[in-house]
Design an enzyme around this catalytic site. Structure first.
Site, mmCIF file in Angstrom:
data_model
loop_
_atom_site.group_PDB
_atom_site.id
_atom_site.type_symbol
_atom_site.label_atom_id
_atom_site.label_comp_id
_atom_site.label_asym_id
_atom_site.label_seq_id
_atom_site.Cartn_x
_atom_site.Cartn_y
_atom_site.Cartn_z
ATOM 1 N N ASP A 73 -10.910 0.979 2.863
ATOM 2 C CA ASP A 73 -10.657 2.372 3.248
ATOM 3 C C ASP A 73 -11.449 3.373 2.405
ATOM 4 O O ASP A 73 -11.348 4.580 2.642
ATOM 5 C CB ASP A 73 -9.168 2.710 3.082
ATOM 6 C CG ASP A 73 -8.302 2.009 4.102
ATOM 7 O OD1 ASP A 73 -8.787 1.742 5.216
ATOM 8 O OD2 ASP A 73 -7.129 1.719 3.780
ATOM 9 N N GLU B 73 0.898 -1.158 0.000
ATOM 10 C CA GLU B 73 0.000 0.000 0.000
ATOM 11 C C GLU B 73 0.932 1.202 0.000
ATOM 12 O O GLU B 73 1.757 1.339 0.901
ATOM 13 C CB GLU B 73 -0.893 0.000 1.227
ATOM 14 C CG GLU B 73 -1.941 1.104 1.156
ATOM 15 C CD GLU B 73 -2.477 1.526 2.514
ATOM 16 O OE1 GLU B 73 -3.574 2.082 2.552
ATOM 17 O OE2 GLU B 73 -1.795 1.321 3.539
HETATM 18 C C1 GLC Z 1 -3.815 1.567 5.939
HETATM 19 C C2 GLC Z 1 -4.993 0.649 6.096
HETATM 20 C C3 GLC Z 1 -6.024 1.346 6.930
HETATM 21 C C4 GLC Z 1 -5.426 1.629 8.284
HETATM 22 C C5 GLC Z 1 -4.107 2.391 8.171
HETATM 23 C C6 GLC Z 1 -3.344 2.317 9.435
HETATM 24 O O1 GLC Z 1 -4.113 2.711 5.227
HETATM 25 O O2 GLC Z 1 -5.477 0.251 4.849
HETATM 26 O O3 GLC Z 1 -7.206 0.613 7.050
HETATM 27 O O4 GLC Z 1 -6.322 2.367 9.032
HETATM 28 O O5 GLC Z 1 -3.262 1.859 7.176
HETATM 29 O O6 GLC Z 1 -2.890 1.010 9.649
#
Ligand code: GLC
Length: 564
Positions: free
Chosen positions: A334, A258
């Site tokens: 998200d 991510e």
């Molecule tokens: C990422 C996850 C999200 C989470 C954040 C902190 O963006 O996808 O759901 O709240 O990280 O871990």
């Protein structure tokens, strides 16, 4: 095929993401669990998808629904036990399904044993697992936090008279990757899961792991937009490369990072095969398209344009045309539901919108990621009352607005479109109580539209359903290698209603036409005049043979042609 188009399982795979808390409850506590996923494996297999990505299932106090992990080798008690996990993996293997887990190592929970120790004293052996700023040095330089009510990423901790860093909530302290011991702990946890037979990791905010531990003042240019600063830590690539050497290269696994803050320009630094770091990542360009500048959780005032949508995908496809590999997604845990966001979820256009968007993901280059419920066209719930929201992000931002006497009703209006809870409502299985998700009160409300055809059971029995269209389209992708590896060419770039493109691999050529509009359109594509374009699949009435290059496009129409 070009060398970089080496055939690999994760390029040809189709991912199905499960938010375990919301998928299927079997114990009657209103929370989904691992046995629930096991119960639904035959259904998942029947979709034709090949890889399951599970949001975190590790031990966690659930400040951020499992993204705050207190034991990297434990299973969250609400979800079941390690035996349940082993059974899940075993049953997936029997069905030929791969399993990708979430790896959340930018931060842990403050209840993780490492942090419990770390905060005890300045000379604790675990002190250096986290980022600390001694208070005698004064107030630390500004760092922004996503989930903090004050937006402050430094939290003062009395015991040792020091501040610790938390880019997310104060219960999610950031791990200190600069410490080799910490890195080794992470690699060991990864090995633990790979030895069990797990097939890969989705790596949570992996672009944020490296920090300048002098904690300099935030450079002026990042004021108001700290994401690129967080994403470009000094040793990021060194760590990813080390992780690859130490762990990833030893297994046949896939990785998808991510990656907020990663751009077209530095994309290949992460996924160029020769650099040996990651296989894929999720960029945020599409997810920011309908947002207000750098405010990723605020909706933009005007409507996004299809030409912008096309440009994002066309630019990203070009980046990966020679090296690396992309990942395609329209929603996840998200972000709001794809049909409500990129299509039109009103009764008139819902079916076409949902199937058109599926056609899009399944005809682009890059591995497609579907989010549970997308296959049946689940929509945003648009909660009106703050008491219905469960997400720490919405709740804490609401508190911030309230604290400064801001406009809370405008905030709620925004959340109806933007809140992450739109994507977290329970899976809609059938028309029984709570949509067949749970016998008891679900942890978050079920969307009422399960009673109106948006559920698996009703759609199973309907050949013309969104679900059965999804299955057909998945099969088409699997049967036509050009849809996976073929080159992409954008047509009619300036058209604001129809997204048209071709995919070509050697002799095989496909034409894809997708309407993103409520209006009809007559599209002339000169290059197809006199050519034989044969319809392979459409979600609405479409011309079967195209000789004149004229396409009559209906609202949210999707058409897939082969070109002779
Ligand atoms: C990422 C996850 C999200 C989470 C954040 C902190 O963006 O996808 O759901 O709240 O990280 O871990």
């Amino acid at each position: 095929m070009k060398e970089h188009l080496e055939r690999l399982w994760w390029k040809e795979g189709i991912v199905y993401q499960i938010y375990p808390r919301s998928f299927q409850d079997t114990t009657g506590n209103g929370i989904g669990d691992l046995q629930g996923i096991i119960k639904r494996l035959d259904y998942i297999k029947s979709l034709g998808v090949t890889i399951i990505w599970l949001n975190p299932v590790y031990t966690s106090p659930n400040d951020d629904n499992g993204y705050d992990i207190s034991d990297y080798r434990g299973i969250m008690s609400e979800f079941g036990t390690m035996e349940d996990f082993d059974q899940l993996l075993e049953e997936m293997k029997q069905r030929g399904l791969k399993l990708v887990m979430d790896l959340v190592v930018n931060h842990s929970s403050d209840e993780h044993q490492w942090f419990v120790e770390s905060r005890k004293s300045r000379d604790n052996p675990f002190r250096d697992y986290y980022h600390w700023w001694p208070a005698e040095k004064g107030i630390p330089p500004k760092r922004w936090s996503y989930f903090d009510v004050e937006g402050n990423a430094w939290k003062y901790d009395e015991t040792t008279n020091a501040y610790y860093l938390h880019y997310f909530s104060e219960k999610q302290p950031d791990l200190k990757w600069e410490n080799p011991k910490l890195r080794e702990e992470v690699y060991n946890a990864m090995r633990f899961w790979f030895e069990k037979g797990v097939d890969g990791f989705r790596m949570d905010v992996i672009s944020f792991i490296s920090k300048d531990t002098n904690y300099p003042e935030l450079p002026q240019e990042y004021e108001g937009n700290f994401v690129p600063f967080y994403a470009n830590g000094p040793n990021l690539h060194e760590y990813l490369n080390e992780m690859n050497n130490e762990v990833l290269s030893k297994y046949d696994v896939m990785t998808v990072g991510e990656a907020p803050g990663v751009t077209l320009k530095n994309a290949l630094d992460f996924v160029d095969e020769d650099r040996k770091e990651l296989n894929m990542f999720f960029h945020f360009d599409l997810m920011s398209l309908d947002r207000d500048g750098d405010e990723v959780f605020m909706m933009r005032k005007d409507k996004w344009k299809l030409t912008e949508f096309k440009k994002i995908h066309t630019d990203w496809d070009a980046v990966f045309s020679e090296k690396g590999w992309g990942s395609m997604y329209l929603n996840n845990h998200d972000f709001p539901r794809s049909v409500s966001r990129w299509g039109d979820d009103s009764k008139t256009h819902w079916y076409n919108s949902a199937t058109m968007l599926q056609t899009f993901l399944l005809t682009m280059r890059g591995t497609p990621y579907f989010y549970y419920g997308e296959e049946i066209g689940m929509t945003n719930i648009r909660f009106q009352n703050i008491t219905d929201y469960k997400d720490i992000n919405t709740l804490n931002r609401y508190a911030s607005v309230k604290n400064v006497g801001g406009d809370v009703s405008a905030f709620i209006e925004n959340e109806k479109d933007a809140s992450r809870d739109n994507a977290r409502t329970p899976m809609q299985w059938d028309t029984s109580k709570n949509a067949g998700f749970s016998d008891e009160k679900p942890w978050i409300k079920v969307n009422d539209n399960y009673a109106e055809g948006i559920n698996v059971a009703s759609q199973e029995n309907d050949r013309g359903s969104v679900l059965n269209y999804f299955r057909k389209m998945v099969q088409i992708r699997k049967d036509h290698l050009a849809l996976i590896y073929g080159s992409y060419e954008l047509l009619a770039p300036d058209n604001e209603r129809v997204y048209a493109y071709t995919r070509t691999l050697e002799e095989d050529k496909y034409l894809i036409l997708l309407s993103f509009s409520r209006e009809r359109e007559i599209l002339t594509l000169e290059q197809f005049k006199g050519q034989n374009a044969k319809l392979l699949l459409a979600n609405d009435d479409a011309v079967v043979h195209v000789k004149d290059g004229v396409f009559k496009v209906r609202p949210y129409h999707a058409m897939l042609y082969t070109i002779d």
